[in-house]
Design an enzyme around this catalytic site. Structure first.
Site, PDB file in Angstrom:
ATOM      1  N   SER A   1      39.330  25.895  80.802  1.00 40.55           N
ATOM      2  CA  SER A   1      38.137  26.610  81.249  1.00 40.55           C
ATOM      3  C   SER A   1      36.869  25.813  80.977  1.00 40.55           C
ATOM      4  O   SER A   1      36.709  25.215  79.908  1.00 40.55           O
ATOM      5  CB  SER A   1      38.030  27.953  80.532  1.00 40.55           C
ATOM      6  OG  SER A   1      39.020  28.840  80.961  1.00 40.55           O
ATOM      7  N   GLY A   2      35.965  25.833  81.950  1.00 41.61           N
ATOM      8  CA  GLY A   2      34.706  25.128  81.806  1.00 41.61           C
ATOM      9  C   GLY A   2      34.779  23.655  82.139  1.00 41.61           C
ATOM     10  O   GLY A   2      33.748  22.979  82.227  1.00 41.61           O
TER      11      GLY A   2
END
Length: 433
Positions: free
Chosen positions: A383-384
């Site tokens: 994520s990210g």
């Protein structure tokens, strides 16, 4: 003879006593070192446990329960507990500078006049530097002239802006006025930083081991020294990541950024100064899933630490994209120690919005990449992280956002569409530089 023997016995006795004292001294010192080390280690872990339970108000010398920190109410007398929190920002205006197409053609927004393609007439080095500073970059500002006949996007040739005035302002639009003609026959192409270049050649589920020098913008966002999310370096001061990474973890001082590492070991990260989450981010819909992280001090660039380029408007993607990270190797699996990469194709939004895939859950701020048949995908821990595309340089197309499971059939990865949020990204960098 008896006297000589007595002297020898006394000498031997003194030697034994000296050795005994020496041994006792060594034992005493070792015991002291062990006790001191135990106290230091104990104090370290005690402080660490306290930090997870309480917030220390340095101004009033008191502790506040961690649940009360960043709750919108000042529990420390000077409001210190509300000054260390993730901030939120929504913007309503139009960021007045943008780059368009593969050739990075410069456009400036003029009030009541709309977007104008900047003609090379009267364009000087100071205008290049000023524009790049306005975009949030100070590294290697440079511009080139592109003949009008080689501009392949017709809309760029509808209205021009030229440098016709001098100004003491710090915004480039104050120098630009509208013009129906471009006398020089060339427009400005702008490049603001040494981004998107790698020293390497050109697990994520279905991915393979890779090295940080091939993806030197990849960073690890760590909470209490534990990897939580990925991110991408945009400049010497700024990281971009996903808003959902900071849900429930709103204390900036507990975040750090590790960069330049292929393997995530016990490496101390760079401390965080500011975290800005898009104010319209929704935990229910995952819309506007973007955040900006400002470092406490500028990072020194090197072979393994380099920024990725932000994409221009209207970039045409023709080849595979690459997603990287230290996320799980399979759903509910293990986290790898070595950075992983995977090649994924962009999926048309109409395909991803089908009822059999994600339906109306796909918003204009999202894009899909991967394989409908599954097998390759980002996963928890990615994520990210960055989804990048190689045009003239590596450009950041997406931020790992969400998906159903990992690499499931009919459920490809969903990413925050960076091209749809450039206005917000540039505004954050300009406001906080």
């Amino acid at each position: 003879m008896a006297l000589l023997r007595r002297r020898r016995e006394l000498s031997t006795l003194r030697t034994e006593e000296s050795r005994t004292r020496c041994r006792l001294t060594i034992i005493t010192v070792c015991c002291a070192v062990v006790v001191l080390t135990t106290l230091i280690v104990g104090l370290y872990y005690t402080v660490k446990v306290i930090n997870t339970k309480f917030f220390y108000c340095s101004g009033s010398l008191r502790f506040v329960a961690i649940e009360k920190v960043c709750d919108g109410k000042a529990d420390c007398p000077d409001g210190e507990d509300e000054l260390v929190c993730v901030s939120k920002l929504r913007i309503n205006g139009t960021f007045p500078v943008r780059l368009v197409g593969d050739r990075l053609v410069l456009q400036v927004f003029i009030n009541d006049g709309g977007w104008k393609t900047v003609c090379a007439d009267n364009w000087k080095t100071k205008h290049t530097r000023l524009t790049c500073q306005q975009l949030g970059f100070t590294l290697s500002p440079r511009s080139t002239r592109i003949p009008l006949k080689s501009v392949l996007i017709p809309s760029l040739l509808n209205a021009f802006g030229i440098v016709s005035t001098e100004s003491n302002n710090t915004d480039i639009q104050s120098f630009i006025t509208a013009s129906e003609k471009c006398v020089s026959g060339s427009v400005v192409s702008l490049s603001c930083s040494d981004c998107g270049e790698t020293a390497g050649l050109d697990r994520i589920v279905g991915g393979v081991n890779t090295e940080i020098v091939q993806w030197p913008w990849q960073v690890s966002l760590q909470w209490n020294q534990q990897h939580m999310c990925g991110g991408a370096l945009l400049s010497t001061l700024w990281i971009i990541s996903a808003a959902h990474c900071f849900t429930g973890r709103t204390r900036e001082r507990l975040w750090s950024v590790v960069m330049g590492q292929t393997e995530l070991g016990n490496v101390k990260g760079v401390t965080v100064d500011t975290i800005v989450v898009h104010k319209d981010y929704s935990r229910l819909s995952n819309d506007f899933d973007v955040a900006m992280v400002k470092l406490t001090w500028p990072v020194k660039l090197k072979e393994s630490i380099l920024p990725v380029c932000l994409p221009p408007y209207q970039l045409s993607v023709k080849d595979m994209l690459v997603v990287t990270g230290w996320g799980l190797l399979k759903e509910n699996g293990q986290m790898p120690s070595i950075l992983q990469k995977a090649l994924v194709p962009l999926i048309d939004k109409s395909e991803c919005s089908k009822t059999s895939v994600y339906g109306p859950a796909i918003t204009p701020r999202m894009l899909c990449a991967g394989f409908i048949e599954g097998n390759v995908d980002a996963c928890q821990g990615d994520s990210g992280g960055p989804l990048v595309y190689l045009s003239s340089r590596w450009q950041l197309m997406g931020v790992v956002s969400w998906g159903v499971g990992c690499a499931r059939e009919g459920k490809p990865g969903v990413y925050t569409d960076v091209t749809q949020l450039l206005n917000w990204i540039y505004t954050v960098m300009e406001m906080n530089t």
